[in-house]
Scaffold this active site. Structure first.
Site, PDB file in Angstrom:
ATOM      1  N   TRP A 134       3.188  20.953  36.159  1.00  0.00           N
ATOM      2  CA  TRP A 134       3.199  20.345  37.484  1.00  0.00           C
ATOM      3  C   TRP A 134       1.974  20.803  38.255  1.00  0.00           C
ATOM      4  O   TRP A 134       1.651  21.996  38.284  1.00  0.00           O
ATOM      5  CB  TRP A 134       4.487  20.758  38.205  1.00  0.00           C
ATOM      6  CG  TRP A 134       4.638  20.222  39.588  1.00  0.00           C
ATOM      7  CD1 TRP A 134       4.371  18.965  40.027  1.00  0.00           C
ATOM      8  CD2 TRP A 134       5.117  20.945  40.732  1.00  0.00           C
ATOM      9  NE1 TRP A 134       4.652  18.840  41.362  1.00  0.00           N
ATOM     10  CE2 TRP A 134       5.113  20.038  41.822  1.00  0.00           C
ATOM     11  CE3 TRP A 134       5.566  22.248  40.934  1.00  0.00           C
ATOM     12  CZ2 TRP A 134       5.522  20.410  43.103  1.00  0.00           C
ATOM     13  CZ3 TRP A 134       5.980  22.619  42.200  1.00  0.00           C
ATOM     14  CH2 TRP A 134       5.953  21.707  43.277  1.00  0.00           C
ATOM     15  N   ASP A 215      11.624  27.023  36.181  1.00  0.00           N
ATOM     16  CA  ASP A 215      11.564  26.023  37.238  1.00  0.00           C
ATOM     17  C   ASP A 215      12.608  24.966  36.892  1.00  0.00           C
ATOM     18  O   ASP A 215      12.438  24.189  35.957  1.00  0.00           O
ATOM     19  CB  ASP A 215      10.163  25.415  37.312  1.00  0.00           C
ATOM     20  CG  ASP A 215      10.009  24.471  38.504  1.00  0.00           C
ATOM     21  OD1 ASP A 215      11.016  24.214  39.196  1.00  0.00           O
ATOM     22  OD2 ASP A 215       8.883  23.983  38.742  1.00  0.00           O
ATOM     23  N   LYS A 251      15.970  16.223  43.610  1.00  0.00           N
ATOM     24  CA  LYS A 251      16.204  15.129  42.672  1.00  0.00           C
ATOM     25  C   LYS A 251      17.694  14.886  42.436  1.00  0.00           C
ATOM     26  O   LYS A 251      18.175  13.759  42.555  1.00  0.00           O
ATOM     27  CB  LYS A 251      15.514  15.426  41.333  1.00  0.00           C
ATOM     28  CG  LYS A 251      14.035  15.804  41.424  1.00  0.00           C
ATOM     29  CD  LYS A 251      13.187  14.705  42.006  1.00  0.00           C
ATOM     30  CE  LYS A 251      11.689  14.972  41.855  1.00  0.00           C
ATOM     31  NZ  LYS A 251      11.214  16.184  42.535  1.00  0.00           N
TER      32      LYS A 251
END
Length: 405
Positions: A134, A215, A251
Site C-alpha cells: 500500500w 495490517d 471497508k
C-alpha cells in the site's frame, strides 16, 4: 509583505491522487474511476449498511449518551469487542491478559501509533514491507522514524506470489526487524499466501526473531468470512509470540469517514502488556489526545448485539460476493473477446484490488482514449465495477492490449 512560507516547495505528485484528480476533471459522461479503494453498489453509489443505520438510530435515541472525552485508549467496550473479532473468543492471549488494544484513527492511525511506539522501543529500527505494498505504508513508517526496506512479494511473470523470494529476503533480515504482513486481500496486488505458505512464513519469522506487524484492513471483506480472513493473524498469536495488529472498519462496515480502527499488541506476558499499554498512551496523548466516539459506538453496538452482528455478517458477505462476481464477469468478458494473454489471475486474486498486468503506457492510453482511470501500476478496484461497466472495461483492455503489446 515578506512571506515566511514562500520557501515551501511543491509537493511531489501522489500517484493515486493524481489519477483521482484527472478523472474528476474529465468531462466525459462515460468516465470510470477504478483507482479509489471504496466499495460501490451495482448502481455505482456509496453504500451505508442497513445495520449501521440501525445502530446509529439506536444511539441517537439513547438520551443518556453524552459527548465527553473518551479515555486516551478509546471506548473500552469497542476495544474489547474489536480484539475478540480479530483474535477469536477463545484466544489464549486474551485469557492470559497479555493483549493491549488502543482505539485509533482507522487503519492508517493504528499503523502510525504502532510505528511511533516501535521507533522508540524496538531496538531494531528496520521495518520490512512487501514489494509492492500500500502506497501509504512507506510514508507512515518513515515519518515515524523507522527505516523502510522491502521484501519480494509479487511475481509479475506469474502474477502471483513470489514465495521463494519472500522467504529468502525475510531469511536475510536482521533479528528484531519488523515485518509488515497484510492479513488478507493484499493491497495492491490481490495476492495472498495459502494457509500452508502462511505457516512457513510464521516459522521463518519466529526462527529469525522478527516482529510481525499485521495490517488487517479487510477482515470479512475478502472471503466473506470473518474467521477465514483472520486465520493468518490467529496462527501467529497461537504460538505465544509477540505481534502487532492494525485493524480498520472502513471497508467491512463501510465506516470510511468515521475513521475507526484499533491497534492491538500481543505480548508474552501480562506484566509486559501493562508496560506496553502505558507507553502506547504516551504516543497517543501528544498526537491527538483521545479518539472520536461516534464510529467506536457504532462498531460496539453492532458487535455486542447478536442480531445486529448476524445481520452485519450477511451484508458483509454480500459485499464480498459482489466483488467476487465482478472478477468472474471481467474474466469471462476478456475470454469472450479473445483478449491476448492469460487473465486467470483476475479470478485467482482476492479482495478489493487486483493487478491487471497492464503497463503504464497501456494505463495512460486507457485514460486518454477510453476515459477509464486506474493507478499507473495497473491496479484496479474490483469494488468500483458493476455489471454495466464490466463490458466497458473489457473492451478497453482488449483494445489497448491488442494495440500495445
Amino acid at each position: 509583505m515578506n512571506s515566511i512560507l514562500s520557501s515551501v516547495l511543491p509537493a511531489p505528485e501522489d500517484p493515486v491522487l493524481s489519477v483521482i484528480f484527472a478523472c474528476r476533471d474529465d468531462p466525459s459522461p462515460v468516465k470510470l474511476n477504478l483507482s479509489a479503494g471504496t466499495y460501490r453498489t451495482e448502481e455505482g453509489k456509496p453504500l451505508v449498511l442497513d445495520v449501521v443505520r440501525r445502530a446509529e438510530q439506536q444511539l441517537a435515541n439513547d438520551l443518556s449518551r453524552d459527548k465527553e472525552y473518551l479515555p486516551l485508549n478509546g471506548l473500552p467496550e469497542f476495544n474489547k469487542l474489536s480484539t475478540k473479532l480479530i483474535l477469536g473468543d477463545d484466544s489464549p492471549a486474551l485469557k492470559e491478559n497479555r493483549v493491549v488494544t488502543t482505539q485509533c484513527l482507522s487503519g492508517t492511525g493504528s499503523l502510525r501509533v504502532g510505528a511511533e511506539f516501535l521507533a522508540t522501543h524496538n531496538k531494531e529500527s528496520v521495518i520490512f514491507v512487501p514489494n509492492p505494498t500500500w502506497g501509504n505504508h512507506p510514508r507512515i513508517f518513515t515519518l515515524a522514524g523507522l527505516s523502510v526496506q522491502y521484501f519480494r512479494y509479487y511475481d509479475p511473470k506469474s502474477r502471483g506470489l513470489d514465495f521463494k523470494g519472500m522467504l529468502e529476503d525475510l531469511g536475510a533480515a536482521p533479528p528484531g526487524a519488523i515485518v509488515v504482513l497484510q492479513a488478507c486481500a493484499h493491497n495492491p496486488t490481490g495476492v495472498d499466501p495459502t494457509f500452508e505458505q502462511w505457516e512457513k512464513i510464521r516459522r521463518l519469522v519466529r526462527s529469525k526473531s522478527l516482529l510481525p506487524f499485521f495490517d488487517s484492513a479487510y477482515q470479512g471483506f475478502a472471503s466473506g468470512s470473518l474467521d477465514a480472513d483472520a486465520q493468518a493473524v490467529r496462527m501467529f498469536v497461537a504460538d505465544g509470540g509477540e505481534c502487532l495488529i492494525a485493524q480498520s472498519y472502513a471497508k467491512n462496515m463501510g465506516l470510511y469517514g468515521e475513521r475507526i480502527g484499533s491497534l492491538t499488541i500481543v505480548c508474552t506476558s501480562e506484566d509486559v502488556a501493562k508496560k506496553v499499554e502505558n507507553q502506547v498512551l504516551l504516543v497517543v496523548r501528544p498526537m491527538y489526545l483521545t479518539p472520536p466516539i461516534h464510529g467506536a459506538s457504532i462498531v460496539a453496538t453492532i458487535l455486542k448485539n447478536s442480531d445486529m452482528y448476524n445481520d452485519w455478517t450477511i451484508e458483509l458477505k454480500g459485499m464480498a460476493d459482489r466483488i467476487i462476481s465482478m472478477r468472474q464477469q471481467l474474466y469471462a468478458a476478456l475470454e469472450a473477446r479473445g483478449t491476448p494473454g492469460d487473465w486467470s489471475h483476475i479470478i485467482k486474486h482476492i479482495g478489493m484490488f487486483t493487478f491487471t498486468g497492464l503497463s503504464e503506457e497501456q494505463v495512460r492510453l486507457m485514460a486518454k482514449e477510453y476515459h477509464i482511470y486506474m493507478t499507473y501500476d495497473g491496479r484496479i478496484s474490483m469494488a468500483s465495477l458493476s455489471s454495466k461497466t464490466v463490458p466497458q472495461l473489457a473492451d478497453a483492455i482488449h483494445a489497448v492490449v491488442t494495440r500495445i503489446a
